[in-house]
Design a protein around this motif. Structure first.
Motif, PDB file in Angstrom:
ATOM      1  N   CYS A 193       9.276  43.913  70.792  1.00 42.88           N
ATOM      2  CA  CYS A 193       8.379  45.044  71.070  1.00 42.88           C
ATOM      3  C   CYS A 193       8.175  45.255  72.565  1.00 42.88           C
ATOM      4  O   CYS A 193       7.834  46.371  72.996  1.00 42.88           O
ATOM      5  CB  CYS A 193       7.031  44.817  70.387  1.00 42.88           C
TER       6      CYS A 193
ATOM      7  N   ASP B 210      12.572  47.055  76.917  1.00 46.19           N
ATOM      8  CA  ASP B 210      12.531  48.414  77.466  1.00 46.19           C
ATOM      9  C   ASP B 210      13.740  49.248  77.072  1.00 46.19           C
ATOM     10  O   ASP B 210      13.948  50.336  77.616  1.00 46.19           O
ATOM     11  CB  ASP B 210      12.408  48.363  78.990  1.00 46.19           C
TER      12      ASP B 210
ATOM     13  N   LEU C 173      14.540  50.249  73.815  1.00 46.64           N
ATOM     14  CA  LEU C 173      14.381  50.763  72.452  1.00 46.64           C
ATOM     15  C   LEU C 173      13.991  52.234  72.509  1.00 46.64           C
ATOM     16  O   LEU C 173      13.216  52.644  73.385  1.00 46.64           O
ATOM     17  CB  LEU C 173      13.285  49.991  71.699  1.00 46.64           C
TER      18      LEU C 173
ATOM     19  N   THR D 281      12.102  53.804  67.053  1.00 50.33           N
ATOM     20  CA  THR D 281      12.326  52.410  66.649  1.00 50.33           C
ATOM     21  C   THR D 281      11.186  51.526  67.131  1.00 50.33           C
ATOM     22  O   THR D 281      10.688  50.649  66.405  1.00 50.33           O
ATOM     23  CB  THR D 281      13.663  51.901  67.207  1.00 50.33           C
ATOM     24  N   ARG D 282      10.741  51.742  68.368  1.00 49.11           N
ATOM     25  CA  ARG D 282       9.645  50.934  68.910  1.00 49.11           C
ATOM     26  C   ARG D 282       8.378  51.105  68.070  1.00 49.11           C
ATOM     27  O   ARG D 282       7.672  50.136  67.788  1.00 49.11           O
ATOM     28  CB  ARG D 282       9.360  51.324  70.367  1.00 49.11           C
ATOM     29  N   ASP D 283       8.094  52.335  67.653  1.00 48.49           N
ATOM     30  CA  ASP D 283       6.889  52.578  66.859  1.00 48.49           C
ATOM     31  C   ASP D 283       6.929  51.792  65.545  1.00 48.49           C
ATOM     32  O   ASP D 283       5.920  51.215  65.120  1.00 48.49           O
ATOM     33  CB  ASP D 283       6.745  54.071  66.561  1.00 48.49           C
TER      34      ASP D 283
ATOM     35  N   CYS E 202       6.572  47.960  66.385  1.00 47.49           N
ATOM     36  CA  CYS E 202       5.185  47.630  66.750  1.00 47.49           C
ATOM     37  C   CYS E 202       4.272  47.732  65.531  1.00 47.49           C
ATOM     38  O   CYS E 202       3.306  46.971  65.401  1.00 47.49           O
ATOM     39  CB  CYS E 202       4.701  48.550  67.863  1.00 47.49           C
TER      40      CYS E 202
END
Length: 675
Positions: A96, A99, A101, A105-107, A110
């Motif tokens: 997460c 840097d 992503l 995808t990050r959402d 996380c």
């Protein structure tokens, strides 16, 4: 197809099985038509699989192997981020913080990390609650990253809603943490065909595909019957190793035991027992008869002096007969769901030998008196209609590709029975609980009926001296809650000697009902409202209930059924109306005597406005139950009211009253006054 105003009509293509749906879908789409499959399996769709994959991960979310499985071998598509996952060693916190992503995808990642932090709570709340948390945390309904495009957006939302509601229904009072939920759902994930379908939602598709089973209770402007040429016995009981139906449970003989090959037992093609099924029937298809020792679908055509019947031991033969009967009932459902047009594909000549008792196709061919020369229209005598039944024929060369044109209504159609004699609207389906207001004032209630909305009867306001404040729950919700609590108490089957108005079972029944009715949980109710609700239930409802003749009958009955389904037909002026209801209590008193009771909760002292409605409801139940029981059975029916008023009303309306009221909608001159 269009209606008389030129507007496109809604079309549903119905299938007995799903086997050929994909082939039909490809063919329709090749002609430029869009198709919605309304019979998709809930546990087979990717977004539901994704939710359950997260549940699997939550059984051990700190295990790197579990995290790797979720990120690389699940319905989520994180292909572009696999290098990042490897560098981070599948540590979700490190992933997460990376840097490289993309935002979508990050959402999701996380969101998974935040769900991991709520694991303790997931062990304390119902599974349906944390499933909703997963869906919301990962934004699966909106799906901003287009992870799940196998379903249209509306169907995806319907699938997720169905998942949470299905699990809520299944878990009842039992709470399932993620590991236990996995065990509960494992059979349906392994075999989605054993689980529920995704509810159908309105879309802009040109054509909707549905199984006949899925269509029960629904209608459409145009119904197209697909694949009528299958053989009823294709997957009959002869092909099963183990079967249960009603009071029959049967296990097929072992297949690895040798039997004497020279024993012939005509007319059994399979002799004593030939599980390989390598004999052939007269049509050259695989045999449906594997011998005397197991179920068959071998017809005996009057050779024993009786009429044609299925051969075999009575219990096994009854299973085959019941499955065949269900297949014919499905045909009735398919043929009776069209509002305007019914389209049936028929060949110019039947393939092979005529098999009217084994194929829908042959029976339709025979009943419609079809032949190759029947074009463009012809009529057959139909006793149940006002005259001849006109049938349109769209003569299509099955081997020819036809160009598509925008045309007006074709000649294909059927003349509805007695259209010129009917009122503007007649209900196809009727609920006993709303039958009185619907038949009393059609214009005022038809819209609510068609949209499946509540039809209310104007009553006086709730009594001023009630201890309930109605701050959170309105009168309707309170009545529903207390009604559910009484039924729950009856289902608990507590001996009369162990119960009183304030005993533990009574408290448990009310708490269960409040948890079902309130928006989220009992904790949402203010103390004053909860206290007033509890007091009214114990003092005004349960006290009278436990002193009533109904409670004594429940204790003495041989069997008690709660929320018992009652469905049947009411025929009026040759028009059949399907009646579907649910009786609160049905009791077998023994000796062919039965008691029907419908429970009502009164929040004021006046019952005048609702009494005729309730009496018609119980009369309808009595009418349907009489159809199910032996003719000599005696049925007592009553409406039992508790709360501000205690009253028992016994069958003031005759059971036939519902048919008389329906006749007024059909257009009969018969008056319903006094009924």
């Amino acid at each position: 197809m269009t209606d008389e105003t030129g507007s496109p009509q809604s079309i549903t293509v119905v299938f007995r099985k799903r086997t050929r749906m994909d082939a039909y879908k490809d063919a329709f789409e090749a002609e430029g038509l869009t198709v919605q499959n309304a019979s998709s399996r809930l546990f087979a769709c990717s977004v539901v699989k994704a939710v359950l994959a997260v549940c699997d991960w939550l059984t051990a979310p700190t295990d790197r192997a579990q995290t790797r499985a979720l990120l690389t071998d699940s319905p989520f598509d994180f292909t572009g981020a696999h290098d990042c996952f490897e560098r981070a060693g599948y540590d979700l916190d490190i992933i997460c913080a990376a840097d490289d992503l993309d935002a979508e995808t990050r959402d999701i990642l996380c969101g998974l990390r935040d769900l991991r932090g709520q694991l303790g709570r997931f062990h304390r709340v119902p599974a349906s609650v944390y499933l909703e948390d997963i869906i919301e945390q990962l934004a699966l309904r909106a799906d901003p990253g287009d992870q799940f495009t196998d379903l249209p957006a509306a169907q995806r939302v319907a699938a997720l809603d169905a998942l949470t509601s299905t699990v809520a229904d299944w878990e009842a009072d039992t709470q399932y943490p993620p590991a236990a939920l996995g065990d509960l759902l494992a059979p349906f994930r392994a075999a989605p065909s054993e689980g529920p379908d995704i509810p159908s939602v309105t879309t802009d598709a040109d054509v909707v595909f549905s199984t006949v089973h899925r269509l029960k209770g629904d209608q459409d402007d145009v119904i197209v019957l697909a694949t009528p040429g299958f053989k009823l016995w294709d997957t009959g009981p002869f092909s099963q190793r183990f079967m249960t139906q009603g009071g029959v449970a049967a296990l097929a003989p072992p297949t690895n035991v040798e039997t004497a090959p020279d024993i012939e037992l005509p007319p059994f093609d399979g002799g004593l027992y030939t599980p390989s099924g390598d004999s052939r029937d007269k049509q050259g298809a695989a045999s449906r008869d594997i011998g005397l020792r197991w179920a068959t679908e071998h017809w005996l055509d009057g050779a024993d002096g009786g009429g044609p019947h299925l051969l075999g031991p009575d219990q096994l033969q009854s299973v085959a007969a019941n499955e065949r009967a269900e297949a014919w009932r499905l045909l009735y459902v398919a043929l009776s769901r069209a509002r305007d047009h019914l389209v049936i594909p028929l060949p110019k000549t039947l393939p092979g030998t005529a098999q009217p008792r084994d194929r829908w196709l042959d029976t339709l061919f025979e009943t419609l008196e079809f032949s190759p020369g029947r074009t463009p229209t012809y009529a057959i005598d139909e006793p149940s209609s006002a005259g001849d039944l006109t049938i349109g024929v769209n003569d299509v060369d099955g081997s020819e590709t036809r160009e598509m044109y925008d045309t007006t209504l074709s000649v294909t159609g059927a003349v509805p029975p007695r259209r010129d004699q009917l009122e503007s609207w007649v209900p196809r389906f009727l609920d006993p609980s709303t039958a009185y207001p619907l038949t009393d004032d059609v214009d005022a209630t038809v819209s609510a009926h068609l949209f499946d909305e509540a039809i209310h009867t104007d009553t006086e306001a709730v009594a001023d001296d009630l201890p309930i404040t109605f701050e959170t729950l309105g009168p309707e919700a309170v009545g529903t809650c207390l009604h559910e609590a009484l039924l729950t108490l009856i289902e608990m089957d507590v001996p009369a000697t162990e119960i009183d108005a304030w005993s533990k079972p009574v408290q448990s029944a009310l708490q269960h009902a409040m948890q079902q009715i309130t928006p989220q949980s009992i904790e949402m109710l203010p103390d004053t409202e909860r206290g007033g609700l509890v007091s009214f239930f114990h003092v005004s409802v349960v006290s009278d209930f436990l002193k009533s003749d109904l409670w004594a009958q429940i204790q003495a009955a041989e069997a008690v059924y709660v929320d018992h389904d009652l469905s049947g037909l009411v025929t009026a002026e040759e028009v059949e109306v399907e009646v579907h209801g649910e009786a609160d209590i049905l009791m077998d008193l023994g000796g062919g005597e039965w008691q029907l009771a419908d429970l009502k909760i009164a929040l004021n002292e006046s019952l005048d406005a609702t009494q005729p409605r309730y009496e018609l409801q119980i009369a309808a139940y009595e009418h349907i139950l009489q159809q199910e029981l032996e003719p000599a059975a005696t049925i007592h029916a009553s409406v039992e009211t508790f709360g501000c008023v205690r009253r028992s009303v016994y069958g003031q309306f005759p059971p036939t009253v519902l048919a008389r009221r329906v006749r007024t909608l059909v257009g009969s001159d018969e008056s319903i006054s006094g009924t």
